[in-house]
Design a protein around this motif. Structure first.
Motif, PDB file in Angstrom:
ATOM      1  N   MET A   1     -11.806  -0.928  11.327  1.00 37.03           N
ATOM      2  CA  MET A   1     -11.536  -2.312  10.991  1.00 37.03           C
ATOM      3  C   MET A   1     -10.983  -2.434   9.569  1.00 37.03           C
ATOM      4  O   MET A   1      -9.987  -3.111   9.359  1.00 37.03           O
ATOM      5  N   LEU A   2     -11.638  -1.779   8.634  1.00 29.88           N
ATOM      6  CA  LEU A   2     -11.180  -1.844   7.242  1.00 29.88           C
ATOM      7  C   LEU A   2      -9.788  -1.240   7.098  1.00 29.88           C
ATOM      8  O   LEU A   2      -8.942  -1.790   6.379  1.00 29.88           O
ATOM      9  N   ALA A   3      -9.545  -0.150   7.804  1.00 31.20           N
ATOM     10  CA  ALA A   3      -8.224   0.483   7.741  1.00 31.20           C
ATOM     11  C   ALA A   3      -7.150  -0.468   8.266  1.00 31.20           C
ATOM     12  O   ALA A   3      -6.051  -0.545   7.701  1.00 31.20           O
ATOM     13  N   SER A   4      -7.446  -1.205   9.324  1.00 28.65           N
ATOM     14  CA  SER A   4      -6.477  -2.164   9.869  1.00 28.65           C
ATOM     15  C   SER A   4      -6.175  -3.268   8.869  1.00 28.65           C
ATOM     16  O   SER A   4      -5.021  -3.695   8.728  1.00 28.65           O
ATOM     17  N   ILE A   5      -7.187  -3.739   8.175  1.00 31.76           N
ATOM     18  CA  ILE A   5      -6.999  -4.791   7.170  1.00 31.76           C
ATOM     19  C   ILE A   5      -6.143  -4.261   6.018  1.00 31.76           C
ATOM     20  O   ILE A   5      -5.231  -4.943   5.552  1.00 31.76           O
ATOM     21  N   VAL A   6      -6.421  -3.040   5.579  1.00 34.40           N
ATOM     22  CA  VAL A   6      -5.648  -2.444   4.483  1.00 34.40           C
ATOM     23  C   VAL A   6      -4.186  -2.281   4.900  1.00 34.40           C
ATOM     24  O   VAL A   6      -3.270  -2.621   4.133  1.00 34.40           O
ATOM     25  N   VAL A   7      -3.940  -1.795   6.111  1.00 31.52           N
ATOM     26  CA  VAL A   7      -2.565  -1.622   6.596  1.00 31.52           C
ATOM     27  C   VAL A   7      -1.858  -2.973   6.665  1.00 31.52           C
ATOM     28  O   VAL A   7      -0.696  -3.097   6.262  1.00 31.52           O
ATOM     29  N   PHE A   8      -2.546  -4.006   7.163  1.00 26.49           N
ATOM     30  CA  PHE A   8      -1.948  -5.334   7.233  1.00 26.49           C
ATOM     31  C   PHE A   8      -1.589  -5.852   5.841  1.00 26.49           C
ATOM     32  O   PHE A   8      -0.481  -6.353   5.623  1.00 26.49           O
ATOM     33  N   VAL A   9      -2.495  -5.734   4.899  1.00 27.14           N
ATOM     34  CA  VAL A   9      -2.252  -6.233   3.538  1.00 27.14           C
ATOM     35  C   VAL A   9      -1.091  -5.480   2.891  1.00 27.14           C
ATOM     36  O   VAL A   9      -0.195  -6.094   2.289  1.00 27.14           O
ATOM     37  N   VAL A  10      -1.075  -4.160   3.018  1.00 30.34           N
ATOM     38  CA  VAL A  10       0.021  -3.374   2.445  1.00 30.34           C
ATOM     39  C   VAL A  10       1.341  -3.757   3.107  1.00 30.34           C
ATOM     40  O   VAL A  10       2.364  -3.934   2.437  1.00 30.34           O
ATOM     41  N   SER A  11       1.336  -3.921   4.435  1.00 29.47           N
ATOM     42  CA  SER A  11       2.543  -4.319   5.160  1.00 29.47           C
ATOM     43  C   SER A  11       3.028  -5.689   4.705  1.00 29.47           C
ATOM     44  O   SER A  11       4.227  -5.914   4.539  1.00 29.47           O
ATOM     45  N   LEU A  12       2.103  -6.618   4.504  1.00 34.24           N
ATOM     46  CA  LEU A  12       2.452  -7.954   4.040  1.00 34.24           C
ATOM     47  C   LEU A  12       3.025  -7.912   2.623  1.00 34.24           C
ATOM     48  O   LEU A  12       4.013  -8.591   2.316  1.00 34.24           O
ATOM     49  N   LEU A  13       2.430  -7.104   1.767  1.00 37.47           N
ATOM     50  CA  LEU A  13       2.932  -6.981   0.400  1.00 37.47           C
ATOM     51  C   LEU A  13       4.337  -6.377   0.370  1.00 37.47           C
ATOM     52  O   LEU A  13       5.193  -6.811  -0.409  1.00 37.47           O
ATOM     53  N   ILE A  14       4.589  -5.403   1.238  1.00 36.08           N
ATOM     54  CA  ILE A  14       5.926  -4.801   1.307  1.00 36.08           C
ATOM     55  C   ILE A  14       6.922  -5.812   1.875  1.00 36.08           C
ATOM     56  O   ILE A  14       8.040  -5.956   1.362  1.00 36.08           O
ATOM     57  N   GLY A  15       6.531  -6.533   2.926  1.00 39.71           N
ATOM     58  CA  GLY A  15       7.398  -7.569   3.480  1.00 39.71           C
ATOM     59  C   GLY A  15       7.695  -8.654   2.454  1.00 39.71           C
ATOM     60  O   GLY A  15       8.828  -9.113   2.318  1.00 39.71           O
ATOM     61  N   GLY A  16       6.661  -9.067   1.709  1.00 42.20           N
ATOM     62  CA  GLY A  16       6.854 -10.056   0.651  1.00 42.20           C
ATOM     63  C   GLY A  16       7.782  -9.552  -0.438  1.00 42.20           C
ATOM     64  O   GLY A  16       8.619 -10.301  -0.964  1.00 42.20           O
ATOM     65  N   LEU A  17       7.678  -8.262  -0.759  1.00 41.03           N
ATOM     66  CA  LEU A  17       8.571  -7.684  -1.757  1.00 41.03           C
ATOM     67  C   LEU A  17      10.021  -7.744  -1.281  1.00 41.03           C
ATOM     68  O   LEU A  17      10.919  -8.084  -2.047  1.00 41.03           O
ATOM     69  N   GLY A  18      10.236  -7.445  -0.006  1.00 43.34           N
ATOM     70  CA  GLY A  18      11.588  -7.520   0.542  1.00 43.34           C
ATOM     71  C   GLY A  18      12.163  -8.922   0.437  1.00 43.34           C
ATOM     72  O   GLY A  18      13.307  -9.111  -0.003  1.00 43.34           O
TER      73      GLY A  18
END
Length: 115
Positions: free
Chosen positions: A1-18
């Protein structure tokens, strides 16, 4: 569960950076938090449309995504398309750099940017 949350947050931060890079280059708007919000809204809308509309859901989702970018940033449809294109290119560059620095990271995506 924690790993999924971390992946989502990192993915969102990368998408936001784009989106941040796209908005900065195309319409000279510098607000990373706003870009993250745009990525979150765009990603949620994309997912909902693709879930409920089979066959042409991807096309409709892309149009809806562009509509979100168009509503949240100055300019018109052309600027929204260009912001999205630059966002996509920025995300590709980030993933190339990350894959060179961190072997095995290929499985992560960029939430909120069509890839």
């Amino acid at each position: 569960m924690l790993a999924s949350i971390v992946v989502f947050v990192v993915s969102l931060l990368i998408g936001g950076l784009g989106i941040y890079v796209g908005a900065k280059v195309i319409v000279d708007v510098e607000d990373y938090t706003y870009a993250i919000g745009t990525a979150l809204i765009g990603g949620l809308l994309w997912g909902i449309i693709e879930f409920f509309v089979p066959l042409i859901g991807g096309i409709l989702a892309f149009i809806a995504y562009l509509w979100i970018v168009n509503r949240r940033y100055p300019g018109g449809w052309i600027e929204a398309i260009l912001i999205t294109l630059v966002a996509w290119l920025a995300v590709v560059v980030v993933f190339i750099v990350l894959s060179l620095l961190i072997p095995g990271i290929e499985g992560i995506g960029a939430y909120g940017v069509p890839t």
